[in-house]
Design a protein around this motif. Structure first.
Motif, short mmCIF file in Angstrom:
data_model
loop_
_atom_site.label_atom_id
_atom_site.label_comp_id
_atom_site.label_asym_id
_atom_site.label_seq_id
_atom_site.Cartn_x
_atom_site.Cartn_y
_atom_site.Cartn_z
N LYS A 21 0.84 -1.21 0.00
CA LYS A 21 0.00 0.00 0.00
C LYS A 21 0.87 1.25 0.00
N ARG A 22 1.98 1.22 0.74
CA ARG A 22 2.92 2.36 0.73
C ARG A 22 3.55 2.50 -0.65
N TYR A 23 3.92 1.39 -1.27
CA TYR A 23 4.52 1.39 -2.61
C TYR A 23 3.56 1.97 -3.64
N ALA A 24 2.31 1.61 -3.55
CA ALA A 24 1.31 2.03 -4.54
C ALA A 24 1.11 3.54 -4.56
N ILE A 25 1.41 4.20 -3.47
CA ILE A 25 1.25 5.66 -3.40
C ILE A 25 2.13 6.34 -4.44
N SER A 26 3.35 5.85 -4.63
CA SER A 26 4.26 6.48 -5.59
C SER A 26 4.50 5.61 -6.81
N PHE A 27 3.62 4.65 -7.04
CA PHE A 27 3.77 3.72 -8.16
C PHE A 27 3.78 4.48 -9.48
N PRO A 28 4.77 4.18 -10.36
CA PRO A 28 4.83 4.85 -11.67
C PRO A 28 3.83 4.24 -12.65
N HIS A 29 2.69 4.83 -12.81
CA HIS A 29 1.64 4.32 -13.68
C HIS A 29 1.95 4.58 -15.15
N GLY A 30 1.33 3.82 -16.01
CA GLY A 30 1.41 4.10 -17.44
C GLY A 30 2.42 3.28 -18.21
N PHE A 31 3.00 2.26 -17.63
CA PHE A 31 3.94 1.43 -18.38
C PHE A 31 3.20 0.52 -19.35
N ASP A 32 3.83 0.26 -20.48
CA ASP A 32 3.18 -0.53 -21.52
C ASP A 32 3.64 -1.99 -21.56
N GLY A 33 4.57 -2.40 -20.73
CA GLY A 33 5.01 -3.78 -20.69
C GLY A 33 6.12 -4.13 -21.66
N ILE A 34 6.54 -3.19 -22.48
CA ILE A 34 7.62 -3.40 -23.43
C ILE A 34 8.96 -3.25 -22.70
N ALA A 35 9.96 -4.03 -23.12
CA ALA A 35 11.32 -3.89 -22.57
C ALA A 35 12.00 -2.74 -23.32
N HIS A 36 11.91 -1.54 -22.79
CA HIS A 36 12.33 -0.35 -23.53
C HIS A 36 13.83 -0.25 -23.81
N GLN A 37 14.64 -1.02 -23.16
CA GLN A 37 16.06 -1.10 -23.51
C GLN A 37 16.35 -2.40 -24.26
N GLY A 38 15.30 -3.17 -24.57
CA GLY A 38 15.46 -4.41 -25.33
C GLY A 38 16.14 -5.53 -24.56
N VAL A 39 16.15 -5.44 -23.24
CA VAL A 39 16.91 -6.36 -22.40
C VAL A 39 16.00 -7.36 -21.69
N LEU A 40 16.47 -8.61 -21.64
CA LEU A 40 15.86 -9.64 -20.80
C LEU A 40 17.00 -10.26 -20.01
N ILE A 41 16.83 -10.36 -18.70
CA ILE A 41 17.84 -10.93 -17.82
C ILE A 41 17.28 -12.18 -17.15
N LEU A 42 17.98 -13.30 -17.33
CA LEU A 42 17.69 -14.52 -16.58
C LEU A 42 18.75 -14.62 -15.50
N THR A 43 18.33 -14.60 -14.26
CA THR A 43 19.27 -14.68 -13.15
C THR A 43 18.70 -15.53 -12.03
N CYS A 44 19.44 -15.62 -10.96
CA CYS A 44 19.06 -16.47 -9.82
C CYS A 44 18.01 -15.79 -8.94
N MET A 45 17.32 -16.61 -8.17
CA MET A 45 16.33 -16.09 -7.24
C MET A 45 16.96 -15.52 -5.97
N ASP A 46 18.27 -15.60 -5.85
CA ASP A 46 18.99 -15.12 -4.67
C ASP A 46 18.64 -13.65 -4.40
N SER A 47 18.29 -13.33 -3.16
CA SER A 47 17.86 -11.98 -2.82
C SER A 47 19.01 -10.98 -2.77
N ARG A 48 20.25 -11.43 -2.92
CA ARG A 48 21.38 -10.49 -2.99
C ARG A 48 21.48 -9.82 -4.37
N LEU A 49 20.77 -10.34 -5.35
CA LEU A 49 20.84 -9.82 -6.71
C LEU A 49 19.70 -8.86 -6.98
#
Length: 172
Positions: A21-49
Motif C-alpha cells: 500500500k505504501r509502494y502504490a502511493i508512488s507507483f509509476p503508472h502508465g507502463f506498456d510492458g515493453i522492454a524499452h532497452q530491449g533487455v531480458l535478464i535470466l538470473t538467480c532467485m537469490d535476494s542479494r541480486l
C-alpha cells in the motif's frame, strides 16, 4: 536448522500487504510492458541480486526472469521467445552468481539435504542444480543462441555476477 512451518510468521502476509500500500502511493503508472532497452535478464532467485540495478536499468526497461541458480528452464525459454517476439527484447543476459547454493551441490546431495530437513522424501524431485556452474552457463547460452525462435533475433550473452564486489564478468 529446521524448515519454517505454515503460519510461523506472526503477521502472515499483513506486513507485505501494508508495504504494498505504501509502494502504490508512488507507483509509476502508465507502463506498456515493453522492454524499452530491449533487455531480458535470466538470473538467480537469490535476494542479494538486484537485476535492474546491477545493469543500470530502471523499471520498464527490461524483462526479468528468476530461477534457482539462474538456470535455463523450459518456462524461461518460452518467456524468452515471447519477450523477443512480443516485448521488443533483442538482448538476453544469462547471469548466475558467485557463492550460489545451486552450484554448491549435486542433485543427489540436495535431494538428501531437503529430505532430511523436511522429513519428506524429495528424491523424485529435480532441482536443476549442478556444481559445474560455468559449464552449465555455457550450455544454457548455447541452447538460447541456437533456438531458432531466439538466436536470429537477439544477442545472447553469459555473465557471472560476483556477490562480493557487485561486478559482472562476461563469460560467453
Amino acid at each position: 536448522m529446521t524448515t519454517p512451518t505454515v503460519g510461523e510468521h506472526p503477521h502472515g502476509f499483513d506486513d507485505l500487504v501494508a508495504a504494498n500500500k505504501r509502494y502504490a502511493i508512488s507507483f509509476p503508472h502508465g507502463f506498456d510492458g515493453i522492454a524499452h532497452q530491449g533487455v531480458l535478464i535470466l538470473t538467480c532467485m537469490d535476494s542479494r541480486l538486484e537485476p535492474l540495478e546491477m545493469f543500470g536499468l530502471r523499471v520498464g526497461e527490461a524483462k526479468i526472469l528468476r530461477t534457482a541458480g539462474g538456470r535455463l528452464t523450459q518456462p524461461a525459454l518460452a518467456a524468452m521467445v515471447m519477450g523477443v517476439h512480443k516485448l521488443k527484447v533483442n538482448r538476453i543476459l544469462i547471469v548466475p552468481h558467485t557463492l550460489c547454493a545451486a552450484a554448491s551441490s549435486t542433485e543427489a546431495q540436495l535431494r538428501d539435504s531437503i529430505s532430511e530437513l523436511s522429513g519428506v522424501d524429495a528424491h523424485g524431485f529435480t532441482f536443476g542444480v549442478d556444481p559445474d556452474q560455468m559449464g552449465r552457463l555455457r550450455e544454457d547460452v548455447e541452447t538460447v543462441r541456437t533456438q531458432p525462435l531466439i538466436g536470429p533475433f537477439a544477442e545472447v550473452g553469459g555473465f557471472l555476477y560476483n556477490v562480493e564486489t557487485g561486478l559482472v564478468d562476461r563469460i560467453c
